[in-house]
Design a protein around this motif. Sequence first.
Motif, mmCIF file in Angstrom:
data_model
loop_
_atom_site.group_PDB
_atom_site.id
_atom_site.type_symbol
_atom_site.label_atom_id
_atom_site.label_comp_id
_atom_site.label_asym_id
_atom_site.label_seq_id
_atom_site.Cartn_x
_atom_site.Cartn_y
_atom_site.Cartn_z
ATOM 1 N N VAL A 12 9.051 11.085 5.373
ATOM 2 C CA VAL A 12 10.773 11.672 5.928
ATOM 3 C C VAL A 12 10.885 10.912 7.118
ATOM 4 O O VAL A 12 10.676 10.861 8.221
ATOM 5 C CB VAL A 12 9.876 13.169 6.395
ATOM 6 C CG1 VAL A 12 10.532 13.786 6.887
ATOM 7 C CG2 VAL A 12 8.672 12.772 5.469
ATOM 8 N N ARG A 13 12.643 11.394 6.433
ATOM 9 C CA ARG A 13 13.374 11.134 7.871
ATOM 10 C C ARG A 13 13.535 11.897 8.720
ATOM 11 O O ARG A 13 13.292 13.379 8.869
ATOM 12 C CB ARG A 13 14.669 10.883 7.538
ATOM 13 C CG ARG A 13 14.947 10.358 5.845
ATOM 14 C CD ARG A 13 16.265 9.395 5.905
ATOM 15 N NE ARG A 13 16.373 8.946 6.419
ATOM 16 C CZ ARG A 13 17.344 7.732 7.015
ATOM 17 N NH1 ARG A 13 18.056 8.333 5.332
ATOM 18 N NH2 ARG A 13 18.300 7.355 7.757
ATOM 19 N N ASP A 14 13.599 11.278 10.903
ATOM 20 C CA ASP A 14 12.924 12.939 11.945
ATOM 21 C C ASP A 14 14.737 12.268 11.746
ATOM 22 O O ASP A 14 15.530 11.997 12.101
ATOM 23 C CB ASP A 14 12.742 11.839 12.659
ATOM 24 C CG ASP A 14 12.626 13.181 13.964
ATOM 25 O OD1 ASP A 14 13.322 13.828 13.884
ATOM 26 O OD2 ASP A 14 12.281 12.749 15.190
ATOM 27 N N TYR A 15 15.230 13.858 11.189
ATOM 28 C CA TYR A 15 17.275 14.012 11.835
ATOM 29 C C TYR A 15 16.816 14.867 12.934
ATOM 30 O O TYR A 15 18.609 14.587 13.767
ATOM 31 C CB TYR A 15 17.439 15.740 10.354
ATOM 32 C CG TYR A 15 17.364 15.220 9.462
ATOM 33 C CD1 TYR A 15 17.529 14.016 8.798
ATOM 34 C CD2 TYR A 15 16.678 15.763 8.351
ATOM 35 C CE1 TYR A 15 17.792 13.435 7.423
ATOM 36 C CE2 TYR A 15 16.741 15.259 6.879
ATOM 37 C CZ TYR A 15 17.088 14.522 6.831
ATOM 38 O OH TYR A 15 17.228 13.837 5.221
ATOM 39 N N TYR A 16 16.341 15.496 13.515
ATOM 40 C CA TYR A 16 16.225 15.624 14.555
ATOM 41 C C TYR A 16 16.275 14.542 15.936
ATOM 42 O O TYR A 16 16.776 14.246 16.528
ATOM 43 C CB TYR A 16 15.222 16.568 15.428
ATOM 44 C CG TYR A 16 15.592 18.204 14.809
ATOM 45 C CD1 TYR A 16 16.119 18.490 15.177
ATOM 46 C CD2 TYR A 16 14.501 18.330 13.712
ATOM 47 C CE1 TYR A 16 15.929 19.968 14.754
ATOM 48 C CE2 TYR A 16 14.009 19.697 13.516
ATOM 49 C CZ TYR A 16 15.041 20.616 13.503
ATOM 50 O OH TYR A 16 14.705 21.460 13.120
#
Length: 266
Positions: free
Chosen positions: A2-6
């Motif tokens: 899961v990519r950390d968009y924040y």
Amino acid sequence: MVRDYYGILGVEPSSSEEEIKKAYRRLALEWHPDKHEQADDEKKAEAEEKFKEISEAYAVLSDPQKRQNYNASGNPDAPPFNFRTQGDPFDIFSRFGFRTQNPGQPRALRGQNVQMLQDISMADALFGTEIPIKYSVTSPCVTCDNRGATEFEFCDNCKGSGFIVQRTQNMIMQHTCETCRGQGHKAKNQCHACKGHAVIQEEKQLNVQIPPGIQPGASLRLAGQGGQGLRGGPPGDLLLQLRVLYPDLAKLTDEEKAQLQSLLTK
């Protein structure tokens, strides 16, 4: 993964829409491919990748629904986990041997079956008798509907999701909330009847008819004499296993031996 968009935008999960928008504009201006036309191929490729990441992150975090999904499950296109609609999260009935139906709406639960060993004399086994018995059963608490509390509140620690999301660099990890144990909400007012256990102990007493000629080790099933059901569910059964106690012939007097002989020849 899961990519950390924040993390990509350099903002916090609690950041407002305006803060996210400002961070996006700043980074988009810095990494726009047009600003790197004169750079070498490696720098161009880096700028294109960065700009793609930034755009993807903003597309998710600027959309209220996608952001909500992402905060809950890490997937912007999947609805958030809803522990409140997956049956009764406080239903611990199955831990006590009760059978349940499919989860979802409040469901009827069958009562607990109770097994009990009962000693009877040889005369009772031969000729039958009626004996009183006492036993204890575990039943669901009807006061709190087998929940352990009469009122609940959302867990402040996980905001009702049932798990905690931790972000490190460009990764997201999630684990079960220790405060509510993954339920998403917790008891506010404990049930006074069951003291928060969701079940109660009941003492029952009844007279049981022992049929004549019953075999040693035989069992009697008394339908409906187990624990009570919940939400209209049927009660459980009482399974009574009989153990015949034979007299010690060496300790019998001649008169008692004669009486025993008379019993066995009838």
